[in-house]
Design an enzyme around this catalytic site. Structure first.
Site, PDB file in Angstrom:
ATOM      1  N   LEU A  45     -10.972   8.022   0.440  1.00  0.00           N
ATOM      2  CA  LEU A  45     -10.453   8.957   1.439  1.00  0.00           C
ATOM      3  C   LEU A  45      -9.040   9.380   1.095  1.00  0.00           C
ATOM      4  CD1 LEU A  45     -11.539   7.181   4.746  1.00  0.00           C
ATOM      5  CD2 LEU A  45     -12.474   9.311   3.833  1.00  0.00           C
TER       6      LEU A  45
ATOM      7  N   CYS B 178      23.616 -27.123  20.180  1.00  0.00           N
ATOM      8  CA  CYS B 178      25.038 -27.422  20.292  1.00  0.00           C
ATOM      9  C   CYS B 178      25.245 -28.219  21.574  1.00  0.00           C
ATOM     10  CB  CYS B 178      25.834 -26.119  20.334  1.00  0.00           C
ATOM     11  SG  CYS B 178      27.550 -26.375  20.803  1.00  0.00           S
TER      12      CYS B 178
ATOM     13  N   ASP C 251      -9.606  -3.373   7.689  1.00  0.00           N
ATOM     14  CA  ASP C 251      -8.995  -3.763   6.423  1.00  0.00           C
ATOM     15  C   ASP C 251      -9.818  -4.869   5.770  1.00  0.00           C
ATOM     16  OD1 ASP C 251      -7.221  -3.638   4.399  1.00  0.00           O
ATOM     17  OD2 ASP C 251      -5.554  -4.590   5.467  1.00  0.00           O
TER      18      ASP C 251
ATOM     19  N   CYS D 247      31.461 -23.274  17.687  1.00  0.00           N
ATOM     20  CA  CYS D 247      32.582 -24.022  18.268  1.00  0.00           C
ATOM     21  C   CYS D 247      32.920 -25.305  17.519  1.00  0.00           C
ATOM     22  CB  CYS D 247      32.286 -24.342  19.738  1.00  0.00           C
ATOM     23  SG  CYS D 247      31.027 -25.609  19.916  1.00  0.00           S
TER      24      CYS D 247
ATOM     25  N   LYS E 299      -3.058   6.495   7.782  1.00  0.00           N
ATOM     26  CA  LYS E 299      -2.580   5.152   7.440  1.00  0.00           C
ATOM     27  C   LYS E 299      -1.423   4.757   8.344  1.00  0.00           C
ATOM     28  CE  LYS E 299      -3.520   3.056   3.931  1.00  0.00           C
ATOM     29  NZ  LYS E 299      -3.582   3.341   2.502  1.00  0.00           N
TER      30      LYS E 299
ATOM     31  N   CYS F  10      30.887 -24.110  24.694  1.00  0.00           N
ATOM     32  CA  CYS F  10      30.650 -23.278  23.511  1.00  0.00           C
ATOM     33  C   CYS F  10      30.489 -21.827  23.959  1.00  0.00           C
ATOM     34  CB  CYS F  10      29.389 -23.763  22.804  1.00  0.00           C
ATOM     35  SG  CYS F  10      28.947 -22.728  21.402  1.00  0.00           S
TER      36      CYS F  10
ATOM     37  N   TYR G 175     -20.556   1.871   9.069  1.00  0.00           N
ATOM     38  CA  TYR G 175     -19.964   3.141   9.503  1.00  0.00           C
ATOM     39  C   TYR G 175     -20.447   4.366   8.739  1.00  0.00           C
ATOM     40  CZ  TYR G 175     -16.659   1.638   5.829  1.00  0.00           C
ATOM     41  OH  TYR G 175     -16.099   1.185   4.664  1.00  0.00           O
TER      42      TYR G 175
ATOM     43  N   ASP H  92       0.840  -1.207   0.000  1.00  0.00           N
ATOM     44  CA  ASP H  92       0.000   0.000   0.000  1.00  0.00           C
ATOM     45  C   ASP H  92       0.867   1.246   0.000  1.00  0.00           C
ATOM     46  OD1 ASP H  92      -2.812  -1.062   2.089  1.00  0.00           O
ATOM     47  OD2 ASP H  92      -2.054  -1.713   0.152  1.00  0.00           O
TER      48      ASP H  92
ATOM     49  N   GLU I 285     -12.555   6.489  13.946  1.00  0.00           N
ATOM     50  CA  GLU I 285     -12.979   5.092  13.788  1.00  0.00           C
ATOM     51  C   GLU I 285     -11.801   4.261  13.302  1.00  0.00           C
ATOM     52  OE1 GLU I 285     -16.293   5.138  11.068  1.00  0.00           O
ATOM     53  OE2 GLU I 285     -17.250   6.758  12.183  1.00  0.00           O
TER      54      GLU I 285
ATOM     55  N   LYS J  91      -9.847   1.879  11.015  1.00  0.00           N
ATOM     56  CA  LYS J  91      -9.973   1.629   9.576  1.00  0.00           C
ATOM     57  C   LYS J  91      -9.828   0.126   9.355  1.00  0.00           C
ATOM     58  CE  LYS J  91      -8.385   3.420   5.123  1.00  0.00           C
ATOM     59  NZ  LYS J  91      -8.251   2.141   4.443  1.00  0.00           N
TER      60      LYS J  91
ATOM     61  N   CYS K 273      28.224 -27.224  15.329  1.00  0.00           N
ATOM     62  CA  CYS K 273      27.946 -25.880  15.815  1.00  0.00           C
ATOM     63  C   CYS K 273      28.776 -24.848  15.043  1.00  0.00           C
ATOM     64  CB  CYS K 273      28.268 -25.809  17.304  1.00  0.00           C
ATOM     65  SG  CYS K 273      28.153 -24.141  17.961  1.00  0.00           S
TER      66      CYS K 273
HETATM   67  S1  IVH Z   1     -15.599   5.982   5.623  1.00  0.00           S
HETATM   68  C1  IVH Z   1     -16.221   9.112   2.771  1.00  0.00           C
HETATM   69  N1  IVH Z   1     -15.001   4.534   7.730  1.00  0.00           N
HETATM   70  O1  IVH Z   1     -11.379   2.717   3.996  1.00  0.00           O
HETATM   71  C2  IVH Z   1     -16.167   7.980   3.693  1.00  0.00           C
HETATM   72  N2  IVH Z   1     -14.095   3.912   5.628  1.00  0.00           N
HETATM   73  O2  IVH Z   1      -9.930   4.575   1.932  1.00  0.00           O
HETATM   74  C3  IVH Z   1     -15.579   6.808   3.093  1.00  0.00           C
HETATM   75  N3  IVH Z   1     -12.743   1.862   5.727  1.00  0.00           N
HETATM   76  O3  IVH Z   1     -13.210   2.374   1.071  1.00  0.00           O
HETATM   77  C4  IVH Z   1     -15.403   5.651   3.937  1.00  0.00           C
HETATM   78  N4  IVH Z   1     -12.982   1.465   7.869  1.00  0.00           N
HETATM   79  O4  IVH Z   1     -13.165   0.418   2.650  1.00  0.00           O
HETATM   80  C5  IVH Z   1     -14.826   4.703   6.405  1.00  0.00           C
HETATM   81  N5  IVH Z   1     -14.617   3.314   9.662  1.00  0.00           N
HETATM   82  C6  IVH Z   1     -14.430   3.487   8.348  1.00  0.00           C
HETATM   83  C7  IVH Z   1     -13.667   2.604   7.578  1.00  0.00           C
HETATM   84  C8  IVH Z   1     -13.511   2.849   6.211  1.00  0.00           C
HETATM   85  C9  IVH Z   1     -12.453   1.034   6.741  1.00  0.00           C
HETATM   86  C10 IVH Z   1     -12.246   1.685   4.339  1.00  0.00           C
HETATM   87  C11 IVH Z   1     -13.321   1.650   3.310  1.00  0.00           C
HETATM   88  C12 IVH Z   1     -12.999   2.749   2.379  1.00  0.00           C
HETATM   89  C13 IVH Z   1     -11.552   3.019   2.655  1.00  0.00           C
HETATM   90  C14 IVH Z   1     -11.199   4.448   2.410  1.00  0.00           C
END
Ligand code: IVH
Length: 682
Positions: free
Chosen positions: A87, A438, A122, A423, A326, A443, A237, A37, A118, A120, A420
């Site tokens: 984002l 060993c 994955d 030694c 990130k 040693c 979310y 990423d 919040e 994020k 070893c």
């Molecule tokens: S909000 C405008 N909230 O992150 C709001 N996204 O790069 C857009 N993601 O595509 C998303 N946790 O897959 C939001 N609590 C969270 C999130 C979240 C994971 C991911 C989501 C989005 C990506 C944004």
């Protein structure tokens, strides 16, 4: 004059677009990313910067102009009523402060702005459409405007309500919206991922690489049963289009609203009064991320006030009211140049990867652990491979496995050395055990720990020689094996750092006193594998002297109560090493007591409990050899015949003992008879 060739901005822009598009395709369509990423973000940044500096190069088909990937064939399109935005990214505190400054400026705000933080998650962003409280359709994000319709697959996710709770239970105080698009993340728990992989492995199927790709692949299965098998989860979310009489007014109210409708909302979401609260939250989760049962790759920060969000709007693909912080990437690919072996303090051989240096999470990694021989074999890691390396939390980087598609030819499998590397002594690698060790007590790699253990309370109990002094003695070269502890004198000790005359003489007195601890304590101090104080006491009691123990075969050792095959073989191996024998000779010369009172032992063996008397000259065996055979078989040899004698072994010129045996009616055998007795064929 030679002109230095420089890439033109136009050429570089073309190159970057090609690389980014390729990465997008691999990530979004194939679910098989080939670059991290972090690398992807760097490419995108470079392209954005170039397009900013050269607006004439900007085209509508630039990857900077679109939101996500390409819809995969196989699913009908899913048109988003409102675009699913992506984002912008923040990578450090300065980026967060800049984001806050922009929000305040564009929002016309004097004081602090409140945010909701919040985690994020994955996974894969999806949108769910509910009409009159019922799930009617669901799709992936796709390019933000059109995704794939994967409704049947989404229905298999248990945390996605098929009917909204407010409708099922109108008493909860939240009215069912007439219509709502709920957005959130479909993801896979680490525990579910581990279980799925374990099941696949048991069935002999290939295992999945990580939870994210498994979730993304699961959502795109053409057979919903296959999706269901992956046991995905969902956190809500955000909302897209919404038609309700009482809409929420802030992001944290929105999360509570979604919860009331029956969605799972991440419990760590947190409203903070200013950007400083955001910074604290980000720092907290960067270190705590491994405690979670799902993977997160950052924190999403959203302006809390929805009216302010609307005022800020979005610029192209990103909202101005939200940003993704990130976390640093923790995985990278690089070349495994070599495997070198180090020896730990307990003699364990540790294979370590020598890597072509690579950046992971802001540090350069050129070494990583490979654990042990089994790990290398089970993961099929070979020198010359391109390997995936991860740095999770603060632990040492670890080689996860090879990137098999990039393997060149058929490099040989790796095996640990049999001697070893420090030694040169034999390495002990018992069948079925992951660790190789060993066998040489002297040693240098093991020495500090051995010295500390030798002097510890359960062993020779030399007061004053703990961790620090053990290390100082070894580092200074004064002690090269434990026998040299007994060569120390006052001038030598005084050369050590922080060693005063008083403590030095105390140490010397303690060393002197330790000479009388006896064989059991000495044995436990030698740190022979599997020989702790209990086994040391048994062996000392059964053998009486270190010479007898050193001379014992594995078979003889096994006769001691509680001494099993592993212990017996470890003891025999220890005494078979020449450096160990030499060290014991030095200890003996220094006056260390190596005897123990012999314990009456319950004999085992074919002659257990039997008393034999030898008389006369046997044709092939000396008297001692015959006695050894009898004792080894658990019997006892006495010199005179009595009613308690079980057998008399008589050879040539047997005298009065034979006569007495005949008088008492005791069985008399010759040498062949003795062999029959020993073989159980009598
Ligand atoms: S909000 C405008 N909230 O992150 C709001 N996204 O790069 C857009 N993601 O595509 C998303 N946790 O897959 C939001 N609590 C969270 C999130 C979240 C994971 C991911 C989501 C989005 C990506 C944004």
């Amino acid at each position: 004059m030679a002109l230095k060739r420089r890439t033109s901005p136009a050429a570089r822009v073309r190159e970057l677009r090609q690389m980014i598009e390729e990465a997008n395709y691999r990530y979004h369509v194939l679910d098989d990313p080939q670059i991290s990423d972090q690398d992807y973000d760097a490419l995108l940044r470079e392209l954005l910067d170039l397009e900013l500096a050269h607006p004439e190069l900007l085209t509508p088909d630039s990857p900077t102009q679109r939101v996500g990937g390409t819809p995969a064939a196989g699913f009908p399109p899913y048109v988003h009523a409102r675009p699913m935005l992506s984002l912008g990214n923040a990578f450090d505190e300065a980026d967060l402060l800049a984001f806050d400054a922009r929000v305040r400026k564009l929002g016309g705000i004097e004081g602090d702005v409140a945010y909701t933080c919040e985690l994020k998650i994955d996974g894969l962003a999806v949108s769910l459409r509910y009409d009159n409280g019922k799930l009617t359709a669901g799709g992936t994000r796709g390019d933000g405007s059109v995704g794939e319709n994967v409704t049947s697959n989404l229905r298999t996710i248990k945390t996605i309500p098929l009917v909204l709770r407010a409708r099922a239970a109108p008493a909860r105080g939240v009215a069912t919206p007439h219509h709502i698009d709920v957005r959130g993340e479909a993801y896979m728990r680490k525990s579910d991922f581990a279980r799925l992989n374990a099941e696949r492995e048991a069935r002999g199927e290939a295992t999945f690489a990580n939870p994210r790709n498994t979730a993304a692949g699961g959502i795109r299965q053409l057979d919903p049963k296959m999706t269901a098998e992956r046991k995905l989860s969902f956190y809500a979310y955000a909302v897209g289009e919404i038609d309700t009489d009482a809409p929420p007014r802030s992001q944290h109210e929105l999360l509570a609203f979604l919860k009331a409708l029956g969605f799972r909302v991440n419990e760590h979401a947190h409203a903070v009064p200013s950007i400083h609260g955001v910074i604290d939250f980000v720092k907290e989760w960067e270190t705590k991320r491994d405690e979670l049962d799902y993977e997160i790759d950052g924190v999403v920060i959203k302006v809390d006030d929805l009216a302010l969000q609307a005022k800020l709007g979005s610029s192209g693909k990103d909202p101005r009211w939200a940003i993704a912080f990130k976390f640093r990437a923790r995985e990278a690919r690089t070349k495994l140049l070599d495997i070198v072996v180090s020896v730990g303090r307990t003699g364990v051989l540790n294979p370590n990867a020598v890597l072509e240096p690579v950046q992971i999470g802001g540090t350069t990694v050129s070494n990583a652990t490979l654990h042990n021989q089994d790990y290398i074999r089970d993961n099929d890691i070979r020198i010359g491979d391109v390997v995936t390396v991860i740095r999770a939390g603060d632990v040492i980087p670890r080689v996860v496995g090879p990137v098999l598609e990039l393997r060149k030819g058929n490099p040989p499998e790796y095996t640990l050395p049999t001697v070893c590397p420090v030694c040169g002594a034999d390495v002990d690698h018992p069948e079925g055990e992951p660790m190789a060790r060993c066998t040489n007590a002297s040693c240098p790699a093991q020495l500090v720990e051995r010295v500390r253990h030798f002097c510890s309370r359960g062993a020779m109990d030399i007061e004053g020689v703990g961790d620090q002094l053990s290390a100082a003695l070894v580092d200074s070269g004064l002690v090269r094996d434990v026998s040299e502890i007994y060569q120390l004198d006052l001038p030598a000790l005084l050369k050590l750092p922080r060693m005063a005359e008083k403590s030095a003489s105390n140490v010397l007195a303690a060393i002197e006193g330790s000479k009388k601890r006896g064989l059991a304590r000495l044995l436990s101090g030698l740190g022979i594998r599997f020989v702790g104080s209990q086994n040391a006491a048994i062996l000392a009691g059964d053998f009486g002297t270190i010479d007898a123990l050193a001379a014992a075969t594995e078979e003889e050792l096994l006769r001691s109560e509680g001494i099993g095959a592993e212990i017996a073989s470890s003891v025999a191996l220890f005494f078979a090493q020449e450096p160990n024998r030499a060290m014991i000779a030095r200890l003996k010369k220094a006056g260390v007591d190596m005897t123990a009172p012999l314990r009456e032992r319950e004999p085992v063996g074919i002659l257990a409990g039997k008393t034999l008397v030898l008389t006369g000259t046997l044709p092939n065996l000396t008297r001692d050899e015959a006695a050894d055979l009898i004792v080894t078989a658990g019997g006892k040899v006495t010199s005179s015949v009595s009613k308690k004698t079980d057998y008399v072994i008589a050879g040539e010129d047997a005298g009065s003992k034979l006569t007495k045996a005949e008088q008492l009616g005791i069985t008399v055998l010759d040498e062949a008879g003795l062999h029959d007795l020993l073989n159980g064929t009598a």
